[in-house]
Design an enzyme around this catalytic site. Structure first.
Site, PDB file in Angstrom:
ATOM      1  N   TRP A 105      38.561  24.637  49.558  1.00  0.00           N
ATOM      2  CA  TRP A 105      37.662  25.513  48.800  1.00  0.00           C
ATOM      3  C   TRP A 105      37.517  25.055  47.358  1.00  0.00           C
ATOM      4  O   TRP A 105      36.412  25.072  46.813  1.00  0.00           O
ATOM      5  CB  TRP A 105      38.107  26.971  48.891  1.00  0.00           C
ATOM      6  N   ASP A 176      39.057  31.663  41.986  1.00  0.00           N
ATOM      7  CA  ASP A 176      38.539  32.062  43.297  1.00  0.00           C
ATOM      8  C   ASP A 176      39.691  32.720  44.055  1.00  0.00           C
ATOM      9  O   ASP A 176      40.622  32.049  44.499  1.00  0.00           O
ATOM     10  CB  ASP A 176      38.033  30.812  44.035  1.00  0.00           C
ATOM     11  N   LYS A 200      37.250  38.518  53.572  1.00  0.00           N
ATOM     12  CA  LYS A 200      38.617  38.116  53.913  1.00  0.00           C
ATOM     13  C   LYS A 200      39.543  39.332  53.823  1.00  0.00           C
ATOM     14  O   LYS A 200      40.118  39.760  54.797  1.00  0.00           O
ATOM     15  CB  LYS A 200      39.109  36.999  52.998  1.00  0.00           C
TER      16      LYS A 200
HETATM   17  C1  LIG Z   1      35.779  32.023  52.504  1.00  0.00           C
HETATM   18  C2  LIG Z   1      35.985  31.454  51.159  1.00  0.00           C
HETATM   19  C3  LIG Z   1      34.909  31.051  50.338  1.00  0.00           C
HETATM   20  C4  LIG Z   1      33.470  31.032  50.816  1.00  0.00           C
HETATM   21  O1  LIG Z   1      32.942  32.255  50.951  1.00  0.00           O
HETATM   22  P1  LIG Z   1      31.437  32.446  51.482  1.00  0.00           P
HETATM   23  O2  LIG Z   1      31.305  33.915  51.406  1.00  0.00           O
HETATM   24  O3  LIG Z   1      31.345  31.893  52.860  1.00  0.00           O
HETATM   25  O4  LIG Z   1      30.542  31.748  50.530  1.00  0.00           O
HETATM   26  C5  LIG Z   1      35.184  30.575  49.086  1.00  0.00           C
HETATM   27  N1  LIG Z   1      36.455  30.475  48.636  1.00  0.00           N
HETATM   28  C6  LIG Z   1      37.509  30.841  49.397  1.00  0.00           C
HETATM   29  C7  LIG Z   1      38.881  30.713  48.841  1.00  0.00           C
HETATM   30  C8  LIG Z   1      37.310  31.353  50.670  1.00  0.00           C
HETATM   31  O5  LIG Z   1      38.361  31.707  51.427  1.00  0.00           O
END
Ligand SMILES: *Cc1c(COP(=O)(O)O)cnc(C)c1O
Length: 362
Positions: A105, A176, A200
């Site tokens: 990511w 993030d 998530k």
């Molecule tokens: C799932 C995830 C993303 C991407 O998210 P989207 O909603 O598919 O754009 C970005 N960063 C992390 C750490 C993730 O687990």
């Protein structure tokens, strides 16, 4: 209904109580005669849902008063583009963004940011197969960087920060937290921006949370699209355009549920115990392996491999037969992955541990 435990990395398991409440309110929310899906986002019913969700999240994370909470769309990957557009005005163009590369990511964030700015990878664990967070003493940070971007829980690689990164003086920290927000106590004041896709550990896909310190709302590039311009979104209380109303409603139910469970500190204690149980089972003998350095192992996403990978399909079929679902690893790394977010009860982890032991025994 069959009873299952869902280990998906996302979209992921939600608390049963939340789904039951949503089901009971589906056709008629609080006597309004409307489903939440059918309400105007500007009507008093939805405004009350939104305000409660915002207040509960602020309380759960102890978000200081000088931070805005934005309910946006576009996901974590959308923010990868939007963050440079909102922050690069802090520095002379094209500007430099510092990154720490700890897995898939953060890698995607680097790639996207490179379209807008110079990117400096201050540290990377790629050569070791993303099995740890590089020692902060080795990070080569840029004086005057627009910001430092980290992914504090790598969902695919199973690597989690156990410390708050320290940027250079005056450089904001952007994190993030998509896959571990609300799983552990954090000090929001240490961050300039926190962002997270909801699917998530919060709620349904379609909602993206951004928590941003107010002084950082002043640095958008002129080309930043209005619907993704944080200051504009903040001034309109996330209603510049139609927000993902139903996803906000479900997230609000999750926040209220977390408060009833004792808040983030109580969730963290449970998450520590759940992760301990699972890693202990994986470490017991060399039938299974997790390659991440112990101090950086994620409490939320636990990738693992069978010593004999020719048994993978048999392992997954046996798991499914027991109601242990979505354990297949991400296609980029193979193997297995168990995501054990807040909504995964300890009984689910115990059921997986029992299966791991039984399968290895056989
Ligand atoms: C799932 C995830 C993303 C991407 O998210 P989207 O909603 O598919 O754009 C970005 N960063 C992390 C750490 C993730 O687990």
């Amino acid at each position: 209904m069959t009873h299952v435990f869902n280990f998906s990395a996302g979209p992921a398991v939600l608390p049963k109580e939340v789904l039951q409440q949503a089901a009971s309110e589906m056709l008629d929310w609080h006597g309004s005669g409307m489903s939440v899906m059918e309400m105007s986002h500007r009507g008093p019913e939805f405004i009350s849902i939104y305000k409660q969700a915002e207040a509960d999240l602020r309380e759960l994370l102890a978000v200081p008063a000088n931070y805005k909470i934005l309910f946006m769309q576009g996901g974590g990957l959308g923010q990868n583009a939007v963050i440079p557009l909102n922050l690069l005005g802090r520095v002379a163009q094209p500007g430099t963004i510092d990154f720490v590369h700890t897995g898939s990511w953060s890698g995607k964030s680097i790639k996207e940011a490179a379209r807008y700015a110079q990117v400096n990878v201050a540290a990377s664990s790629q050569a070791e197969g993303f099995t740890r967070v590089p020692d902060p003493a080795t990070w080569k940070l840029t004086d005057g960087a627009a910001y430092l971007h980290v992914c504090t829980n790598e969902t695919i690689d199973g690597v989690e920060y156990n410390f708050v990164p320290q940027p250079l003086d005056g450089v904001p920290l952007v994190a993030d937290m998509s896959s571990h927000i609300l799983s552990r106590v954090i000090d929001v004041s240490k961050y300039g921006v926190i962002f997270a896709g909801a699917q998530k550990n919060i709620g349904p896909a379609g909602l993206t949370l951004v928590i941003v310190r107010e002084d950082l709302l002043e640095y958008a590039l002129p080309a930043c699209p209005s619907a993704f311009h944080w200051k504009n979104v903040a001034e309109h209380e996330s209603m510049f355009n139609t927000p993902p109303t139903y996803a906000i409603y479900i997230a609000g139910l999750v926040f209220a549920h977390l408060k009833r469970q004792g808040g983030v500190a109580a969730m963290e204690a449970r998450n520590i115990e759940k992760a301990r149980l699972l890693y202990e089972a994986l470490d017991r003998d060399d039938f299974y392996s997790n390659r991440v350095e112990e101090s950086c192992r994620s409490r939320m996403n636990i990738p693992f491999y069978l010593r004999d990978e020719s048994l993978n399909d048999q392992f997954l079929a046996g798991a499914k037969a027991r109601g242990l679902l979505q354990l297949k690893g991400h296609k980029s790394v193979g193997g297995m992955r168990a995501s054990i977010y807040n909504a995964m009860p300890i009984e689910g982890v115990q059921a997986l541990v029992d299966y791991l032991n039984e399968f290895a025994g056989r």
